[in-house]
Design a protein around this motif. Structure first.
Motif, mmCIF file in Angstrom:
data_model
loop_
_atom_site.group_PDB
_atom_site.id
_atom_site.type_symbol
_atom_site.label_atom_id
_atom_site.label_comp_id
_atom_site.label_asym_id
_atom_site.label_seq_id
_atom_site.Cartn_x
_atom_site.Cartn_y
_atom_site.Cartn_z
ATOM 1 N N UNK A 8 0.833 -1.200 0.000
ATOM 2 C CA UNK A 8 0.000 0.000 0.000
ATOM 3 C C UNK A 8 0.871 1.255 0.000
ATOM 4 N N UNK A 9 0.443 2.249 -0.748
ATOM 5 C CA UNK A 9 1.194 3.494 -0.887
ATOM 6 C C UNK A 9 0.326 4.633 -0.351
ATOM 7 N N UNK A 10 0.434 4.934 0.958
ATOM 8 C CA UNK A 10 -0.447 5.948 1.559
ATOM 9 C C UNK A 10 -0.329 7.323 0.901
ATOM 10 N N UNK A 11 0.860 7.719 0.493
ATOM 11 C CA UNK A 11 1.039 9.035 -0.112
ATOM 12 C C UNK A 11 0.316 9.128 -1.455
ATOM 13 N N UNK A 12 0.428 8.103 -2.266
ATOM 14 C CA UNK A 12 -0.253 8.114 -3.557
ATOM 15 C C UNK A 12 -1.766 8.046 -3.359
ATOM 16 N N UNK A 13 -2.208 7.214 -2.427
ATOM 17 C CA UNK A 13 -3.636 7.099 -2.153
ATOM 18 C C UNK A 13 -4.208 8.444 -1.674
ATOM 19 N N UNK A 14 -3.464 9.118 -0.811
ATOM 20 C CA UNK A 14 -3.944 10.391 -0.283
ATOM 21 C C UNK A 14 -3.952 11.462 -1.377
ATOM 22 N N UNK A 15 -2.956 11.445 -2.255
ATOM 23 C CA UNK A 15 -2.939 12.404 -3.368
ATOM 24 C C UNK A 15 -4.144 12.203 -4.269
ATOM 25 N N UNK A 16 -4.463 10.931 -4.535
ATOM 26 C CA UNK A 16 -5.651 10.632 -5.337
ATOM 27 C C UNK A 16 -6.916 11.115 -4.632
ATOM 28 N N UNK A 17 -6.942 10.989 -3.314
ATOM 29 C CA UNK A 17 -8.114 11.425 -2.557
ATOM 30 C C UNK A 17 -8.232 12.955 -2.562
ATOM 31 N N UNK A 18 -7.094 13.644 -2.549
ATOM 32 C CA UNK A 18 -7.121 15.106 -2.639
ATOM 33 C C UNK A 18 -7.740 15.528 -3.965
ATOM 34 N N UNK A 19 -7.378 14.840 -5.041
ATOM 35 C CA UNK A 19 -7.992 15.134 -6.338
ATOM 36 C C UNK A 19 -9.484 14.791 -6.318
ATOM 37 N N UNK A 20 -9.834 13.705 -5.656
ATOM 38 C CA UNK A 20 -11.245 13.330 -5.484
ATOM 39 C C UNK A 20 -12.005 14.500 -4.861
ATOM 40 N N UNK A 21 -11.427 15.072 -3.797
ATOM 41 C CA UNK A 21 -12.060 16.219 -3.143
ATOM 42 C C UNK A 21 -12.177 17.407 -4.095
ATOM 43 N N UNK A 22 -11.108 17.649 -4.853
ATOM 44 C CA UNK A 22 -11.113 18.788 -5.781
ATOM 45 C C UNK A 22 -12.220 18.641 -6.821
ATOM 46 N N UNK A 23 -12.359 17.434 -7.341
ATOM 47 C CA UNK A 23 -13.400 17.179 -8.347
ATOM 48 C C UNK A 23 -14.780 17.418 -7.755
ATOM 49 N N UNK A 24 -14.965 16.981 -6.501
ATOM 50 C CA UNK A 24 -16.248 17.176 -5.837
ATOM 51 C C UNK A 24 -16.588 18.649 -5.670
ATOM 52 N N UNK A 25 -15.590 19.435 -5.254
ATOM 53 C CA UNK A 25 -15.817 20.875 -5.095
ATOM 54 C C UNK A 25 -16.127 21.533 -6.436
ATOM 55 N N UNK A 26 -15.449 21.112 -7.486
ATOM 56 C CA UNK A 26 -15.673 21.677 -8.816
ATOM 57 C C UNK A 26 -17.073 21.354 -9.315
ATOM 58 N N UNK A 27 -17.476 20.108 -9.147
ATOM 59 C CA UNK A 27 -18.793 19.682 -9.630
ATOM 60 C C UNK A 27 -19.919 20.404 -8.884
ATOM 61 N N UNK A 28 -19.674 20.726 -7.628
ATOM 62 C CA UNK A 28 -20.719 21.351 -6.821
ATOM 63 C C UNK A 28 -20.821 22.854 -7.036
ATOM 64 N N UNK A 29 -19.819 23.446 -7.680
ATOM 65 C CA UNK A 29 -19.780 24.905 -7.794
ATOM 66 C C UNK A 29 -19.226 25.319 -9.151
ATOM 67 N N UNK A 30 -20.081 25.587 -10.137
ATOM 68 C CA UNK A 30 -19.624 25.991 -11.477
ATOM 69 C C UNK A 30 -18.729 27.233 -11.461
ATOM 70 N N UNK A 31 -19.005 28.170 -10.547
ATOM 71 C CA UNK A 31 -18.181 29.365 -10.463
ATOM 72 C C UNK A 31 -16.762 29.012 -10.025
#
Length: 746
Positions: A694-717
């Motif tokens: 398991x690679x915690x750093x890579x997994x967490x980086x992917x999760x940070x992008x997951x969060x970013x995508x969620x924020x983008x999808x929720x707010x067009x502005x």
């Protein structure tokens, strides 16, 4: 790196394993460097190469300094650091003997008289053999482990042993520690004597195989690296390996070799290469003899240096080589097999860009995140210059992988540049162009102070969606150019540790091109010389400071020993005027939210906490420089360490069902063995387990992008602020940079 069509500007790379595959002369049964004859002496070609190198370094180096008595003293120190950095071979009497040479190395180079540096190397060889023989004698007597004494194994800052008695005592403790390590691993006294005697005698044989080429390369690197940390001298063989590392291909049989005991062993068979296609060459096989052509004599290579064996196996495409092999599953008296192979061009895919997809799930939402692992910024300069449409290129490979990831439906991409030490400046420039539309990428200032701006002139992007770049202390040079440009443009998130801090540009100078001689065979080697410094488009340099991530991960503690700031002669940090550019997005619009979400998640993550605890233990062990030579004390310490490791394994098991990358039947603590003393099968198995851990750093980086995508999808502005160019580019309608015309760096 390439700034001029005539020369390749390259950043430092290391070829970690010898690849068996380039010019192999006709075989003769007495070839090879099985043992050197002392004293070693410099050849006229080496003296010429030294003087020619000095002319370049004193005139064309980015921070050119005269080769005088001051520089001589620096070379003198660097030379001894390379030969005996731990101060275990020479005594204070030896150093007093060589003191007059301290200010004579400049004269040695200018006058083409290298007898001084070679005399030092000859004594080094004699001392190394003498010390190993002394250690072998100690094995016959054994040791008393009831005494309370210790061994300081970190001797970088220690004084030279005062005399022979002090040197003998140092080696008594050193050998005693070797014995104690094996004893703690459960070996009997008889097994220990056998293992260590074989180890020391093997070391003696390897030292005896050192020759004038080794002596010259060591001395010239002492000079080159004294000018700055990234200038190096490459002998003909080292230059060939550097070229292979850059273009990720060679002509040969397609096998990775390693030395083990007196044999050259097959460590890896490259898929699709001649060895693989033959079906007759397997991992673990030992090469005992080599023949050139279909009828040439077979040359016994048992006991040979690895690089000599590699030289005989490499050769021109479509030529034939025969290998006499002792199969892996056969004993030393087993039946030999003869394998005939036709050399072909072989790609080294291990260092090529690779992709995978991580599915991140949070609550009821699952998103696909694409990962591209890029170990180095490689480029086949020769094939590119000759107009080969299929030349090997990091940018072309990444562009292809991005297309495949888009087709698979990923919503974000992570560029994993951890431990990517750099490579081609042109590739760093063009790779950045895959993620921006058009604009400057890097500024390069030469020794005259002239600044050249390089950038992407091709319209369109291969990926315009959410992007993160994962870096660590091992991310250097071209990796820092790419990361800095992505950060300055606001194009993506930089995540991880602060990077290495290498902000200089090297030029690869083929000395044979400037030497007076008519030999077609390389004789003088190459000089990888610093000739420029690169700067971010914001005007700052990555020199010393590196790139600081937007979201920081814990440091691993190596920054005290690893990185540009650890070099005494590193160039200082400077800055120049910014290039004309404009940010394509403003990540500040959601960076605080992403940091808060990251902090909240890792605070309750068992995997992240385990990583922190293992990191703390690693730092603690690294800080230890002295060990007890008392058996009872070491047994108690080993018991404590075993309990710590057992607890780590249990936590790994609870988190993901693994042992943290350690095979269940492998030792968790020091087994007292050197790498080539363990079975190849066990070694390869452990490496495989580590890669799949398991690679915690890579997994967490992917999760940070997951969060970013969620924020983008929720707010067009918000999307319009944090995506490039207001989000007007679609991730499914990008150009294909692999099809762009190849442009010469400006």
């Amino acid at each position: 790196m390439t700034l001029r069509p005539s020369l390749a500007l390259l950043l430092a790379l290391v070829l970690p394993v010898a690849h068996a595959q380039a010019q192999a002369p006709a075989a003769h049964e007495d070839e090879g460097r099985k043992s050197s004859t002392l004293p070693l002496e410099a050849t006229p070609n080496q003296a010429d190469a030294a003087q020619l190198s000095a002319r370049f370094l004193t005139r064309f180096h980015y921070d050119a300094k005269p080769l005088d008595d001051v520089m001589s003293a620096k070379i003198y120190k660097a030379y001894f650091d390379m030969l005996d950095g731990e101060k275990v071979f020479f005594t204070q009497a030896d150093m007093a003997r060589f003191e007059p040479l301290k200010t004579k190395f400049d004269d040695a180079i200018w006058n083409k008289d290298l007898s001084g540096p070679f005399s030092i190397f000859n004594l080094y060889v004699q001392r190394a053999i003498d010390r190993m023989n002394y250690a072998r004698e100690l094995l016959k007597k054994g040791f008393d482990f009831s005494k309370d004494e210790s061994y300081d194994f970190d001797r970088k800052n220690a004084a030279w042993p005062a005399d022979q008695a002090a040197l003998d005592d140092l080696w008594r403790k050193r050998t005693k520690n070797d014995w104690l390590r094996l004893k703690l691993a459960g070996k009997s006294d008889e097994e220990i004597r056998k293992t260590l005697d074989k180890r020391y005698s093997g070391y003696i044989e390897r030292v005896r195989q050192l020759d004038g080429e080794d002596a010259f390369q060591t001395f010239m690197n002492a000079y080159a690296e004294t000018t700055d940390p990234h200038t190096d001298y490459l002998g003909p063989r080292a230059a060939q390996n550097f070229d292979i590392a850059m273009k990720l291909s060679l002509e040969g049989i397609g096998a990775v070799l390693q030395a083990r005991d007196e044999y050259t062993q097959i460590r890896e068979v490259v898929p699709g290469g001649p060895a693989d296609k033959s079906g007759k060459v397997h991992v673990g096989d030992r090469i005992v003899a080599i023949g050139q052509g279909t009828q040439g004599p077979m040359t016994d290579v048992i006991g040979w240096r690895l690089d000599d064996v590699v030289d005989k196996i490499r050769g021109k495409k479509d030529t034939t080589v025969r290998l006499e092999i002792l199969p892996a599953d056969a004993g030393l008296d087993g039946k030999h097999e003869l394998v005939t192979l036709v050399r072909k061009k072989v790609s080294i895919e291990e260092q090529a860009a690779k992709k995978k997809i991580i599915e991140v799930k949070d609550g009821d939402v699952t998103r696909k995140i694409g990962i591209i692992d890029l170990p180095t910024f490689y480029s086949d300069f020769g094939a590119r210059r000759e107009g080969d449409k299929n030349f090997k290129s990091a940018t072309r490979d990444v562009a292809k992988l991005l297309g495949e990831l888009k087709a698979a439906g990923v919503q974000g991409v992570v560029m994993d540049l951890r431990n990517n030490g750099g490579g081609s400046l042109a590739e760093a420039n063009e790779l950045t162009g895959l993620f921006i539309d058009q604009g400057p990428v890097v500024q390069v200032r030469d020794a005259r102070g002239q600044v050249e701006v390089q950038g992407d002139d091709e319209p369109g992007m291969a990926w315009s969606g959410p992007l993160a770049v994962l870096v660590n202390r091992g991310s250097a040079s071209a990796s820092e150019i790419f990361s800095a440009a992505i950060q300055d443009y606001g194009r993506g998130l930089i995540v991880g540790e602060p990077t290495f801090g290498k902000g200089t540009v090297q030029n690869l100078v083929d000395l044979d091109r400037f030497a007076q001689g008519d030999s077609e065979k390389p004789q003088y080697g190459e000089l990888k010389m610093t000739i420029a410094e690169f700067f971010r488009i914001n005007g700052g340099s990555t020199q010393l400071k590196g790139v600081t991530p937007d979201i920081l991960f814990p440091k691993n503690g190596d920054e005290k020993d690893f990185g540009e700031s650890t070099y005494d002669n590193a160039l200082p940090w400077t800055q120049i005027q910014p290039a004309p550019y404009g940010k394509v997005a403003d990540l500040a619009a959601y960076l605080p939210q992403l940091k808060a979400m990251h902090d909240a998640r890792i605070a309750k993550s068992p995997a992240w906490q385990l990583m922190l605890d293992e990191l703390a233990q690693y730092k603690k062990m690294r800080a230890q420089t002295t060990v007890s030579l008392n058996l009872a004390a070491r047994q108690a310490e080993r018991k404590r360490q075993d309990a710590i490791q057992a607890a780590f394994r249990a936590r790994h098991k609870a988190i993901d069902g693994t042992d943290g990358g350690l095979a269940a039947d492998e030792p968790t603590l020091d087994d007292g063995l050197n790498a080539n003393e363990r079975s190849l099968k066990a070694e390869l198995k452990q490496e495989k387990e580590a890669k799949s851990a398991r690679d915690p750093e890579l997994q967490e980086t992917a999760h940070i992008l997951f969060d970013a995508i969620g924020l983008i999808k929720a707010n067009p502005k918000l999307a319009a602020e944090v995506l490039p160019y207001g989000g007007k580019f679609s991730t499914t309608a990008a150009v294909t940079p692999a099809e762009k015309p190849a442009t010469q760096p400006r």
